[in-house]
Write a protein that holds these residues in place. Structure first.
Motif, mmCIF file in Angstrom:
data_model
loop_
_atom_site.group_PDB
_atom_site.id
_atom_site.type_symbol
_atom_site.label_atom_id
_atom_site.label_comp_id
_atom_site.label_asym_id
_atom_site.label_seq_id
_atom_site.Cartn_x
_atom_site.Cartn_y
_atom_site.Cartn_z
ATOM 1 N N MET A 1 0.843 -1.205 0.000
ATOM 2 C CA MET A 1 0.000 0.000 0.000
ATOM 3 C C MET A 1 0.881 1.260 0.000
ATOM 4 N N GLU A 2 0.618 2.147 -0.927
ATOM 5 C CA GLU A 2 1.437 3.360 -1.024
ATOM 6 C C GLU A 2 0.959 4.445 -0.064
ATOM 7 N N PHE A 3 1.899 5.231 0.408
ATOM 8 C CA PHE A 3 1.510 6.329 1.301
ATOM 9 C C PHE A 3 2.569 7.428 1.299
ATOM 10 N N THR A 4 2.148 8.603 1.716
ATOM 11 C CA THR A 4 3.063 9.740 1.807
ATOM 12 C C THR A 4 3.379 9.984 3.275
ATOM 13 N N ILE A 5 4.641 10.301 3.560
ATOM 14 C CA ILE A 5 5.006 10.581 4.948
ATOM 15 C C ILE A 5 5.177 12.086 5.132
ATOM 16 N N GLU A 6 4.523 12.598 6.143
ATOM 17 C CA GLU A 6 4.726 14.005 6.514
ATOM 18 C C GLU A 6 5.393 14.013 7.882
ATOM 19 N N LYS B 1 11.204 4.311 8.397
ATOM 20 C CA LYS B 1 10.277 4.041 7.301
ATOM 21 C C LYS B 1 9.685 2.646 7.450
ATOM 22 N N ARG B 2 10.524 1.748 7.894
ATOM 23 C CA ARG B 2 10.091 0.368 8.037
ATOM 24 C C ARG B 2 8.954 0.269 9.062
ATOM 25 N N TYR B 3 9.136 0.972 10.161
ATOM 26 C CA TYR B 3 8.114 0.969 11.200
ATOM 27 C C TYR B 3 6.806 1.543 10.652
ATOM 28 N N LEU B 4 6.924 2.601 9.848
ATOM 29 C CA LEU B 4 5.723 3.237 9.292
ATOM 30 C C LEU B 4 5.010 2.311 8.310
ATOM 31 N N ARG B 5 5.827 1.575 7.531
ATOM 32 C CA ARG B 5 5.224 0.619 6.598
ATOM 33 C C ARG B 5 4.414 -0.416 7.361
ATOM 34 N N GLU B 6 4.980 -0.901 8.456
ATOM 35 C CA GLU B 6 4.275 -1.887 9.288
ATOM 36 C C GLU B 6 3.002 -1.289 9.890
ATOM 37 N N PHE B 7 3.128 -0.042 10.286
ATOM 38 C CA PHE B 7 1.991 0.669 10.876
ATOM 39 C C PHE B 7 0.837 0.747 9.864
ATOM 40 N N VAL B 8 1.170 1.124 8.647
ATOM 41 C CA VAL B 8 0.164 1.236 7.585
ATOM 42 C C VAL B 8 -0.445 -0.131 7.308
ATOM 43 N N GLU B 9 0.406 -1.133 7.256
ATOM 44 C CA GLU B 9 -0.046 -2.502 6.983
ATOM 45 C C GLU B 9 -1.045 -2.964 8.055
ATOM 46 N N LYS B 10 -0.753 -2.625 9.277
ATOM 47 C CA LYS B 10 -1.612 -3.025 10.400
ATOM 48 C C LYS B 10 -2.998 -2.392 10.286
ATOM 49 N N HIS B 11 -3.051 -1.216 9.659
ATOM 50 C CA HIS B 11 -4.333 -0.520 9.546
ATOM 51 C C HIS B 11 -4.954 -0.651 8.161
ATOM 52 N N ARG B 12 -4.521 -1.679 7.448
ATOM 53 C CA ARG B 12 -4.970 -1.857 6.072
ATOM 54 C C ARG B 12 -6.504 -1.882 5.941
ATOM 55 N N ASP B 13 -7.174 -2.618 6.838
ATOM 56 C CA ASP B 13 -8.637 -2.726 6.764
ATOM 57 C C ASP B 13 -9.303 -1.357 6.901
#
Ligand SMILES: [Zn+2]
Length: 169
Positions: free
Chosen positions: A1-6, A32-44
């Motif tokens: 899942m793509e996302f922008t980091i601010e 960045k890795r932690y943020l990717r995991e964070f996004v993945e966790k909230h995928r639903d």
């Protein structure tokens, strides 16, 4: 899942979906890795938000089609359900409401959003029945829900669908 980091001077991470895009606000030191995991966790949750923003932005052509469908389907179906359950209403209007699927006035006029046409047929039935029950109970009291349950024993399922798909009703 793509996302922008601010990045910002902050302590927590926040997620936002804006115009079909995921924005993550994060402290400077978060990897960045932690943020990717964070996004993945909230995928639903993200998927639901994306669907919602999509639903709110129909093209003019789609709107036209849905309105036409609503005008030919909802009045007939309401008449039918009202007849089955011995209900009488005054008038019926198809509206463009975004956050309300339907409403019932004290003068016994029913309103339904054309957006309902994007819901499953059983969900449309539930919204119609919900408004028909308001003809007798202008509130969400226990007696109101008993009335809904009498007309549609499995209404809880349709309510769940609406809740999950962006609208509480
Ligand atoms: Zn209601």
């Amino acid at each position: 899942m793509e996302f922008t980091i601010e990045r910002a001077f902050r302590k927590t991470i926040s997620l936002r979906v804006k115009d079909w895009h995921v924005v993550v606000k994060a402290p400077y030191f978060t990897s960045k890795r932690y943020l990717r995991e964070f996004v993945e966790k909230h995928r639903d949750w993200i998927t639901r938000q994306l669907e919602k923003s999509e639903a709110a932005q129909l093209s003019p052509r789609e709107v036209e089609i849905l309105k036409k469908e609503a005008k030919s389907y909802i009045p007939l179906r309401t008449e039918e359900l009202a007849r089955i359950h011995g209900k009488a209403y005054h008038g019926l209007r198809i509206t463009s409401a975004k956050t309300r699927w339907g409403s019932c006035s004290s003068k016994k006029n029913l309103n339904f959003s054309y957006r309902l046409m994007r819901c499953p047929k059983e969900v449309i039935d539930y919204v119609i029945i919900h408004e028909l029950a308001h003809l007798k109970h202008m509130n969400h009291s226990r007696s109101f829900w008993l009335e809904v349950g009498q007309m549609m024993p499995d209404y809880v399922q349709q309510r769940k669908w609406l809740k999950k798909n962006g609208n509480c009703y």
